[in-house]
Design a protein around this motif. Structure first.
Motif, PDB file in Angstrom:
ATOM      1  N   SER A 267      54.127 -34.612  11.048  1.00 39.64           N
ATOM      2  CA  SER A 267      53.243 -35.701  10.597  1.00 39.64           C
ATOM      3  C   SER A 267      52.404 -36.228  11.750  1.00 39.64           C
ATOM      4  CB  SER A 267      54.079 -36.839   9.990  1.00 39.64           C
ATOM      5  OG  SER A 267      54.699 -36.434   8.797  1.00 39.64           O
ATOM      6  N   LEU A 268      53.028 -36.378  12.912  1.00 36.09           N
ATOM      7  CA  LEU A 268      52.284 -36.842  14.082  1.00 36.09           C
ATOM      8  C   LEU A 268      51.170 -35.863  14.439  1.00 36.09           C
ATOM      9  CD1 LEU A 268      55.169 -38.087  16.425  1.00 36.09           C
ATOM     10  CD2 LEU A 268      53.535 -39.498  15.169  1.00 36.09           C
ATOM     11  N   ILE A 269      51.485 -34.590  14.409  1.00 37.70           N
ATOM     12  CA  ILE A 269      50.492 -33.574  14.762  1.00 37.70           C
ATOM     13  C   ILE A 269      49.331 -33.608  13.774  1.00 37.70           C
ATOM     14  CG2 ILE A 269      50.100 -31.085  14.944  1.00 37.70           C
ATOM     15  CD1 ILE A 269      53.064 -30.919  15.970  1.00 37.70           C
ATOM     16  N   ARG A 270      49.641 -33.772  12.474  1.00 43.27           N
ATOM     17  CA  ARG A 270      48.585 -33.819  11.462  1.00 43.27           C
ATOM     18  C   ARG A 270      47.654 -35.000  11.676  1.00 43.27           C
ATOM     19  NH1 ARG A 270      52.743 -32.733   7.807  1.00 43.27           N
ATOM     20  NH2 ARG A 270      52.725 -34.910   7.125  1.00 43.27           N
ATOM     21  N   THR A 271      48.174 -36.094  12.217  1.00 39.40           N
ATOM     22  CA  THR A 271      47.360 -37.310  12.358  1.00 39.40           C
ATOM     23  C   THR A 271      46.859 -37.548  13.773  1.00 39.40           C
ATOM     24  OG1 THR A 271      49.422 -38.596  12.557  1.00 39.40           O
ATOM     25  CG2 THR A 271      48.410 -38.477  10.384  1.00 39.40           C
TER      26      THR A 271
END
Length: 366
Positions: A267-271
């Protein structure tokens, strides 16, 4: 800073309901040494409640003197935000602690640091990854900073210690109340080879709400935060959010999609977090692209926040002008207490709510 000035800082910072942001506002009115000498009416005029005024007049001196005695012991020191060695990087952040208690090498607080965080219930692979990255960071001269928790935190500290490197543990309790208890030996080693840090009085026992607040110090001390392994609900994401708000680099290690142990990292990577697979990639980003955080990190979490006028609307709807305790908010919203505390921390950092004596009140627009 002489003893009387330090006592004044301690007395004011120990007052119930005076958090970092309120303390900063009081200092904008007058110096702590002067405020402590105010009459009860003058103290009330600053916005302090009656109970806070009474605490300052009747109880604060004895507690401050006890803390001062602690700081006079070998290997222990108390930093106020006015101390010349207070970590400048942390002081640049919103809501920095007005007072820090340190056991170990205080100079490390101003050394280049990389924070490492992750799940308390990490996989064996995640634990080994944390230890390996920490060793490599330490070998390159970086101090490894984490929160002394079980799982990723503990292995990150251990990795730095294994190569005789430096490590800092930021505690969610006082330095005489090591938590978790099974990390007492690890904490003792860190105090010898690095530093233990807390914004709480040394004898303060751990409370659930202290740990989300600790995360802003972990990230605030550091140049960057690396999330090693985390689920969607991991408290590590709070540290990442604090780091992004503070303008720090945020890195995340990807993992298999077959289970949820890495879903928080994904999720962090996506955002907007930077995907890394080696310690060298982290170091290369920090050392060769100093403006990376300014270009990429402000987008971190924006996709979530932009979907609503304000974050956590259900929780915000139950915070009013009268102080509401955390447990009451949890009952009204049917949200687990630990999630309520994490959401309140984010809302406080964003300036939407403020901690006061007895709970939280709304601040700014609704």
């Amino acid at each position: 800073m002489d003893e009387q000035e330090l006592l004044a800082w301690l007395r004011l910072s120990l007052c119930p309901g005076i958090g970092a942001i309120t303390f900063e506002k009081l200092c904008a009115i007058d110096a702590p040494t002067n405020i402590i000498g105010y009459s009860e009416r003058e103290l009330s005029d600053t916005g302090l409640k009656s109970a806070q005024v009474q605490f300052l007049k009747q109880q604060s001196l004895a507690m401050a003197e006890q803390a001062l005695h602690w700081g006079e012991q070998s290997g222990q020191i108390i930093f106020t935000a006015e101390h010349p060695d207070y970590p400048s990087l942390l002081k640049q952040t919103r809501g920095y602690p007005p007072v820090l208690f340190v056991r170990g090498d205080p100079a490390l607080l101003s050394a280049p640091q990389i924070a490492m965080v992750g799940s308390r219930h990490a996989t064996i692979e995640g634990l080994e990854t944390a230890k390996r990255f920490a060793r490599q960071f330490a070998e390159q001269g970086y101090c490894v900073t984490s929160g002394l928790a079980l799982g990723i935190d503990g292995h990150a500290h251990q990795g730095a210690l294994d190569v005789l490197g430096n490590t800092i543990a930021v505690l969610g309790a006082g330095l005489d109340c090591i938590y978790p208890a099974r990390h007492k030996h690890l904490a003792a080693r860190i105090a010898e080879q690095g530093a233990l840090v807390s914004e709480h009085l040394p004898w303060i026992t751990p409370r659930p709400e202290y740990f989300p607040r600790r995360n802003r110090v972990v990230s605030g001390l550091s140049l960057a935060v690396l999330v090693v392994e985390a689920t969607e609900k991991s408290g590590s994401l709070i540290t990442a959010k604090c780091a992004a708000d503070q303008g720090r680099d945020v890195f995340a290690i990807p993992g298999p999609i077959q289970h949820g142990f890495h879903s928080g990292c994904h999720s962090l990577i996506r955002t907007g977090a930077c995907l890394v697979q080696s310690a060298k990639e982290v170091l290369d980003e920090i050392e060769s692209v100093p403006n990376w955080s300014k270009k990429v990190q402000p987008t971190l979490f924006n996709q979530v926040i932009d979907k609503e006028e304000l974050p956590f609307p259900e929780l915000l709807a139950n915070v009013g002008i009268e102080a509401t305790p955390v447990d009451i908010l949890a009952q009204k919203t049917h949200i687990p207490v630990h999630e309520v505390m994490q959401q309140l921390l984010e809302l406080e950092l964003l300036g939407h709510v403020v901690a006061v004596n007895g709970g939280y009140v709304v601040k700014g627009r609704r």
